[in-house]
Design an enzyme around this catalytic site. Structure first.
Site, PDB file in Angstrom:
ATOM      1  N   HIS A 170       0.815  -1.215   0.000  1.00  0.00           N
ATOM      2  CA  HIS A 170       0.000   0.000   0.000  1.00  0.00           C
ATOM      3  C   HIS A 170       0.849   1.265   0.000  1.00  0.00           C
ATOM      4  O   HIS A 170       0.387   2.337  -0.398  1.00  0.00           O
ATOM      5  CB  HIS A 170      -0.941  -0.002   1.208  1.00  0.00           C
ATOM      6  N   ASP A 396      -9.683  -8.708 -19.066  1.00  0.00           N
ATOM      7  CA  ASP A 396      -9.747  -9.951 -19.840  1.00  0.00           C
ATOM      8  C   ASP A 396      -8.316 -10.365 -20.178  1.00  0.00           C
ATOM      9  O   ASP A 396      -7.613  -9.676 -20.908  1.00  0.00           O
ATOM     10  CB  ASP A 396     -10.567  -9.709 -21.108  1.00  0.00           C
TER      11      ASP A 396
END
Length: 454
Positions: A170, A396
């Site tokens: 993070h 995808d």
């Protein structure tokens, strides 16, 4: 118990033929937005796919994902680096940066023996005994990025599907940057193109040009690094009594809530997301059966890329988020209705000015703080992070769209709601972490569930 079996772990490094590598930044100086996450867990999000065609579902697929990840790291090369710590001679101040040293990211190939897509797609409750094991670097704190990779990926083959779980430090990236990376990797994997000619915008890693005149970089923390690195007081993960669930709101239900909130207040300024957050805030408050005088705060993670005096580009890679707190009492929240609650959220977010953001940065540099949890559950009832605008279902990799997105329970506590776009266009999902009695009360709440698709 469900077994997630690790087959192999590899280190994925950058390829060497990319000309852009000659122009990369060697060290990224971190901002307060980055550094304040040193003590919390990695960002862990993943996407679930149906099983590819049989001829693709083999070790060849895994090798293709490794090769495309290496190309993606040519673009997002800081994720192949490590955190670097530099102390002054008397060890009274510390600088922490990202060393773009090319040490590599980790790639875990795993198998979920007996795990089916339908099990992960439980219509309400998230099966954490499965989902939590679909991610690498579990229970690793961001400060450990000195020796551990800033990015790790786990590709788990299920009986009838594939789960790609990513863990990103993070300190290096927020949600916007996380999905920018994943969108780029999936495009490279799907199209087979080189990282030089992708359609995704190039990330911007520089800091000085955006913070010049506001704060000095690098930031010199006024204590030795071991005061952060050796702390053992980190918050525990969600207790065994917490449960996670997904509430799905269709495009039509979202529109209805937005119209209702705006009509009640005689305005058109309240957004779809603000209306949904108000709906959840009120339902959670009802489910917890608070006394009318109990303060019920809502902490909302607001994006800052367009809120700084020197606006950050959308492609800015790093952190640019600040929490905005909306306050009420349980009695007020119930008395005034959806529109009032949504308008309070709207006003709080709108009131976050560039001046306030600048002041926060200046104050943080003077007195740095490193919370080990994202908020104080004793004073904040609900927290919402992430965004329905992230391009989750465009990822995808070459065998079709994802069927779902899931996160790991890291950095979650009772009252945490993570928002994602839904699988259908215009729909929105909220991933909730709550006590079982609160979840059950919400499921029994006719006013709330009228808008939830089950």
């Amino acid at each position: 118990m469900t077994q997630i079996r690790h087959i192999s772990t590899s280190t994925i490094r950058l390829t060497n033929h990319n000309d852009q590598l000659n122009h990369r930044i060697e060290s990224i100086k971190l901002t307060p937005w980055d550094l304040r996450y040193l003590e919390i867990d990695y960002v862990q999000k993943g996407i679930l796919f149906n099983k590819p065609a049989e001829e693709e579902h083999s070790n060849g697929l895994v090798q293709h994902l490794k090769a495309s990840l290496s190309l993606a790291l040519n673009v997002f090369y800081p994720l192949a680096g490590r955190l670097a710590v530099t102390e002054n001679e008397d060890k009274t101040t510390t600088c922490i940066s990202i060393d773009c040293n090319g040490a590599g990211s980790h790639f875990v190939h795993a198998a979920g023996d007996g795990v089916k897509v339908a099990e992960v797609l439980n219509p309400i409750y998230i099966p954490d005994h499965v989902v939590c094991n679909l991610f690498p670097l579990n229970a690793v704190r961001c400060y450990e990025g000195v020796s551990k990779p800033l990015l790790a990926v786990q590709v788990t083959e299920l009986v009838d599907g594939i789960f790609i779980g990513c863990s990103i430090n993070h300190v290096a990236a927020d949600g916007t940057s996380f999905w920018h990376f994943l969108n780029t990797w999936s495009e490279i994997a799907r199209t087979g193109t080189d990282s030089d000619i992708i359609s995704q915008p190039r990330p911007v890693f520089g800091r000085h040009e955006f913070y010049d005149g506001l704060i000095d970089l690098p930031i010199r923390l006024p204590f030795p690094c071991n005061e952060i690195m050796s702390k053992q007081h980190m918050a525990a993960p969600p207790s065994d009594s917490s449960q996670r669930a997904v509430f799905h709101f269709s495009k039509e239900k979202v529109a209805e809530l937005k119209a209702k909130a705006n009509a009640e207040m005689g305005t058109n300024n309240i957004s779809s997301l603000q209306s949904l957050m108000a709906h959840i805030w009120r339902a959670t408050t009802r489910g917890r059966r608070f006394h009318p005088n109990q303060e019920v705060s809502y902490l909302i993670a607001a994006g800052l890329r367009q809120r700084l005096k020197q606006m950050l580009p959308k492609e800015y890679f790093g952190n640019a988020v600040l929490g905005v707190t909306v306050r009420s009492t349980a009695g007020e929240l119930m008395q005034h209705g959806l529109g009032w609650a949504a308008s309070q959220i709207n006003k709080a977010i709108a009131s976050l000015t560039a001046e306030q953001v600048s002041k926060y940065l200046e104050n943080w540099v003077k007195a740095p703080t490193f919370p080990s949890v994202l908020w104080d559950p004793k004073s904040v009832v609900v927290l919402t992070g992430s965004s329905p605008r992230f391009n989750v279902y465009g990822n995808d990799f070459g065998w079709g769209r994802p069927v779902a997105v899931r996160s790991r329970a890291s950095n979650n506590m009772n009252g945490k709601f993570t928002v994602f776009p839904g699988a259908e266009e215009g729909s929105i999902d909220f991933e909730a972490c709550l006590l079982p009695e609160t979840l059950q009360a919400m499921l029994d709440d006719a006013e709330f569930m009228e808008s939830v698709i089950t």
